[in-house]
Write a protein that holds these residues in place. Structure first.
Motif, PDB file in Angstrom:
ATOM      1  N   MET A   1      -6.767   7.612   0.398  1.00 17.63           N
ATOM      2  CA  MET A   1      -5.321   7.377   0.253  1.00 17.63           C
ATOM      3  C   MET A   1      -4.703   8.497   0.880  1.00 17.63           C
ATOM      4  N   ALA A   2      -3.823   7.927   1.955  1.00 14.75           N
ATOM      5  CA  ALA A   2      -2.894   8.788   2.721  1.00 14.75           C
ATOM      6  C   ALA A   2      -1.920   9.534   1.969  1.00 14.75           C
ATOM      7  N   ALA A   3      -1.668  10.715   2.352  1.00 13.96           N
ATOM      8  CA  ALA A   3      -0.379  11.191   1.746  1.00 13.96           C
ATOM      9  C   ALA A   3       0.986  10.750   2.062  1.00 13.96           C
ATOM     10  N   LEU A   4       1.686  10.377   1.099  1.00 20.53           N
ATOM     11  CA  LEU A   4       3.094   9.767   1.380  1.00 20.53           C
ATOM     12  C   LEU A   4       4.082  10.735   1.435  1.00 20.53           C
ATOM     13  N   LYS A   5       5.215  10.371   2.372  1.00 17.83           N
ATOM     14  CA  LYS A   5       6.414  11.283   2.449  1.00 17.83           C
ATOM     15  C   LYS A   5       7.310  11.176   1.128  1.00 17.83           C
ATOM     16  N   PRO A   6       7.930  12.405   0.927  1.00 18.89           N
ATOM     17  CA  PRO A   6       8.604  12.220  -0.422  1.00 18.89           C
ATOM     18  C   PRO A   6       9.539  11.022  -0.466  1.00 18.89           C
ATOM     19  N   GLU A   7      10.136  10.572   0.726  1.00 18.56           N
ATOM     20  CA  GLU A   7      11.064   9.291   0.622  1.00 18.56           C
ATOM     21  C   GLU A   7      10.345   8.113   0.112  1.00 18.56           C
ATOM     22  N   VAL A   8       9.242   8.140   0.592  1.00 19.53           N
ATOM     23  CA  VAL A   8       8.417   6.834   0.229  1.00 19.53           C
ATOM     24  C   VAL A   8       7.950   6.837  -1.250  1.00 19.53           C
ATOM     25  N   TYR A  19      10.684  -1.750 -13.309  1.00 21.36           N
ATOM     26  CA  TYR A  19       9.784  -2.633 -13.823  1.00 21.36           C
ATOM     27  C   TYR A  19       9.035  -3.613 -12.768  1.00 21.36           C
ATOM     28  N   ASP A  20       9.165  -3.149 -11.390  1.00 15.58           N
ATOM     29  CA  ASP A  20       8.492  -3.839 -10.414  1.00 15.58           C
ATOM     30  C   ASP A  20       7.046  -3.782 -10.589  1.00 15.58           C
ATOM     31  N   THR A  21       6.294  -4.829 -10.495  1.00 12.70           N
ATOM     32  CA  THR A  21       4.938  -4.734 -10.308  1.00 12.70           C
ATOM     33  C   THR A  21       4.219  -3.994  -9.232  1.00 12.70           C
ATOM     34  N   PRO A  22       3.278  -3.194  -9.359  1.00 12.54           N
ATOM     35  CA  PRO A  22       2.537  -2.695  -8.151  1.00 12.54           C
ATOM     36  C   PRO A  22       2.472  -3.588  -7.002  1.00 12.54           C
ATOM     37  N   SER A  23       2.169  -4.995  -7.154  1.00 14.13           N
ATOM     38  CA  SER A  23       2.176  -5.912  -6.121  1.00 14.13           C
ATOM     39  C   SER A  23       3.340  -5.716  -5.208  1.00 14.13           C
ATOM     40  N   GLN A  24       4.517  -5.987  -6.080  1.00 15.56           N
ATOM     41  CA  GLN A  24       5.853  -6.179  -5.568  1.00 15.56           C
ATOM     42  C   GLN A  24       6.207  -4.914  -4.721  1.00 15.56           C
ATOM     43  N   VAL A  25       5.817  -3.709  -5.272  1.00 18.35           N
ATOM     44  CA  VAL A  25       6.092  -2.517  -4.733  1.00 18.35           C
ATOM     45  C   VAL A  25       5.216  -2.441  -3.358  1.00 18.35           C
ATOM     46  N   VAL A  26       4.169  -2.808  -3.262  1.00 17.97           N
ATOM     47  CA  VAL A  26       3.466  -2.668  -2.083  1.00 17.97           C
ATOM     48  C   VAL A  26       4.124  -3.528  -0.923  1.00 17.97           C
ATOM     49  N   GLU A  27       4.326  -4.855  -1.427  1.00 12.84           N
ATOM     50  CA  GLU A  27       5.280  -5.504  -0.264  1.00 12.84           C
ATOM     51  C   GLU A  27       6.509  -4.704   0.019  1.00 12.84           C
ATOM     52  N   SER A  28       7.303  -4.446  -0.941  1.00 15.96           N
ATOM     53  CA  SER A  28       8.500  -3.714  -0.585  1.00 15.96           C
ATOM     54  C   SER A  28       8.382  -2.311   0.233  1.00 15.96           C
ATOM     55  N   VAL A  29       7.386  -1.625   0.205  1.00  7.74           N
ATOM     56  CA  VAL A  29       6.985  -0.392   0.980  1.00  7.74           C
ATOM     57  C   VAL A  29       6.699  -0.895   2.274  1.00  7.74           C
ATOM     58  N   ILE A  37      -0.129   0.242   1.819  1.00  9.94           N
ATOM     59  CA  ILE A  37      -0.677   1.129   0.737  1.00  9.94           C
ATOM     60  C   ILE A  37      -1.335  -0.048  -0.293  1.00  9.94           C
ATOM     61  N   SER A  38      -2.001   0.540  -1.108  1.00  8.29           N
ATOM     62  CA  SER A  38      -2.733  -0.296  -2.134  1.00  8.29           C
ATOM     63  C   SER A  38      -2.224  -0.342  -3.457  1.00  8.29           C
ATOM     64  N   ARG A  39      -2.546  -1.329  -4.326  1.00  2.00           N
ATOM     65  CA  ARG A  39      -1.787  -1.175  -5.415  1.00  2.00           C
ATOM     66  C   ARG A  39      -2.140  -0.045  -6.221  1.00  2.00           C
TER      67      ARG A  39
END
Length: 159
Positions: A1-8, A19-29, A37-39
């Motif tokens: 897992m790569a370190a993420l910047k604070p804004e991410v 309440y976004d699902t992890p899959s939705q958040v992956v797409e949004s990022v 990134i992974s779920r």
């Protein structure tokens, strides 16, 4: 897992709080930051999950504040308003009627009627009436009259 910047991280935490699902958040990022990134990595930023138990307090506080704000500001979401939903249904029904799609028009009118009758809420309307829809008959009696009537009923049950 790569370190993420604070804004991410902030983006992920706030999306999960809404309440976004992890899959939705992956797409949004991916769309917003161009990062893949992974779920599981996303889920590690959710303090309500086991994998998010070690999340820094700063992010937990941000999550809780965003979740509370999200839950309390439902009125800011247009579709949560009955008037907005009815306006949309009205536009859709007019468009369907113009296209001579009478089946769809009928369904939209029915949906609007249900909306007006609170069919899509947890409200229950209870209507009580007497025989043939008339008023419910009420009787006023003294304590002695009640005891006497009760005694008569008890004696009738013994038969």
């Amino acid at each position: 897992m790569a370190a993420l910047k604070p804004e991410v991280k902030a983006f992920i935490v706030q999306a999960l709080a809404c309440y976004d699902t992890p899959s939705q958040v992956v797409e949004s990022v991916q769309e917003a930051f161009g990062l893949t990134i992974s779920r599981q990595q996303v889920e590690s930023h959710d303090p309500t999950k086991v994998s998010g138990k070690t999340l820094a307090q700063k992010w937990v506080d941000m999550f809780n504040a965003a979740r509370e704000r999200f839950q309390n500001e439902v009125g800011d979401i247009p579709i949560a308003s009955k008037a907005y939903r009815l306006r949309v249904l009205n536009r859709m029904a007019a468009s369907a009627e113009k296209m001579k799609n009478f089946g769809m028009t009928s369904q939209l009118i029915e949906q609007a009627a249900k909306e007006m009758g609170d069919a899509y809420t947890n409200k229950h309307k209870l209507e009580h009436s007497g025989p043939n829809g008339g008023a419910i008959q009420t009787i006023t009696m003294s304590k002695e009259e009640y005891k006497s009537a009760r005694q008569e009923m008890m004696e009738d049950d013994d038969c």
